[in-house]
Scaffold this active site. Structure first.
Site, PDB file in Angstrom:
ATOM      1  CB  SER A  11      -0.937   0.013   1.211  1.00  0.00           C
ATOM      2  OG  SER A  11      -0.204  -0.081   2.422  1.00  0.00           O
ATOM      3  CG  ASP A 191      -1.665   5.030   8.923  1.00  0.00           C
ATOM      4  OD1 ASP A 191      -0.420   4.965   8.785  1.00  0.00           O
ATOM      5  OD2 ASP A 191      -2.451   4.401   8.203  1.00  0.00           O
ATOM      6  CG  HIS A 194      -0.220   3.646   5.137  1.00  0.00           C
ATOM      7  ND1 HIS A 194      -1.108   3.116   6.050  1.00  0.00           N
ATOM      8  CD2 HIS A 194      -0.078   2.727   4.157  1.00  0.00           C
ATOM      9  CE1 HIS A 194      -1.499   1.918   5.629  1.00  0.00           C
ATOM     10  NE2 HIS A 194      -0.888   1.656   4.487  1.00  0.00           N
TER      11      HIS A 194
END
Length: 232
Positions: A11, A191, A194
């Site tokens: 991600s 967070d 990320h």
């Protein structure tokens, strides 16, 4: 023709084309000089990556006039999820993680022998933020424990560096680099996992530095078309 730069990861790679992302910054930096190709998959580990690598890389380097010059391999953040926590299904044992990185490297070199593989370690983890921003947190989980720890991420970072050395490949130790930034827990991470704007900037600059060392920079790569003024 323009060389290709491939970003292959989880991600953190998938989101790299968001506003201010490190992938978008690379594409902007190499405008007219190289094509930056995104192959990022949220939630993926090295184990999952091996299941899709053949399909996802198909056709990218088919044009000999526009070869793949470098591939950034950026996995480990999900592999390092703790096996006894609520995202334990993502966990990949350290030895398997290393073998998977070797297999990814071998496949890339098989299809693009001249491409340079640049490994990127998983980033550091801010555990307090992970408790608040846990992914796929079961409602019944009341442990109050993070699904990832910075210590575990560090072990996977070291493992990644070891494999890079064995493969004689460049490696970006973003786990260490980001922790050199003041208040890194909140300034470089959005967070706890990320990348925030500053984290993206740090990684972008590190990737740029490695590419330049390989002779891939806006100074050495020719533009694929002349400036419009010369056509008037």
């Amino acid at each position: 023709m323009r060389p290709k730069l491939v970003l292959f990861g989880d991600s953190i790679t998938e989101y790299s084309f968001d506003e201010g992302g490190w992938g978008a910054s690379l594409a902007n930096h190499f405008t007219r000089r190289a094509d930056v190709i995104l192959r990022g998959y949220s939630g993926y580990t090295t184990r999952f990556a091996l299941k899709i690598i053949e399909k996802t890389m198909e056709g990218i380097g088919s044009d000999e006039k526009s070869p793949v010059a470098a591939v950034m391999v950026f996995f480990g953040a999900n592999d390092a999820a703790l096996p006894d926590r609520h995202n334990g299904f993502l966990h990949v044992p350290l030895a398997e993680y290393q073998q998977n990185l070797k297999s990814i490297y071998a496949y890339i070199k098989k299809i693009w022998p001249s491409a340079v593989v640049i490994f990127i370690t998983p980033p550091p983890i801010y555990e307090e933020a992970r408790i608040k921003n846990a992914w796929l947190l079961p409602e019944e989980d009341t442990s109050g424990l993070p699904e990832r720890t910075n210590e575990a991420a560090g072990e996977f970072a070291k493992a990644c560096i070891t494999i890079a050395k064995e493969c004689s490949s460049p490696v970006i130790d973003i786990w260490s680099k980001m922790q050199q930034v003041p208040d890194w827990e909140k300034s470089t991470l959005s967070d706890g996992l990320h990348l925030a704007a500053l984290g993206n900037k740090v990684l972008f600059e590190e990737v740029l530095r490695e590419l330049k060392a390989l002779g891939l920079s806006d100074e050495t790569l020719p533009a694929d078309a002349p400036p419009v003024e010369s056509l008037l």
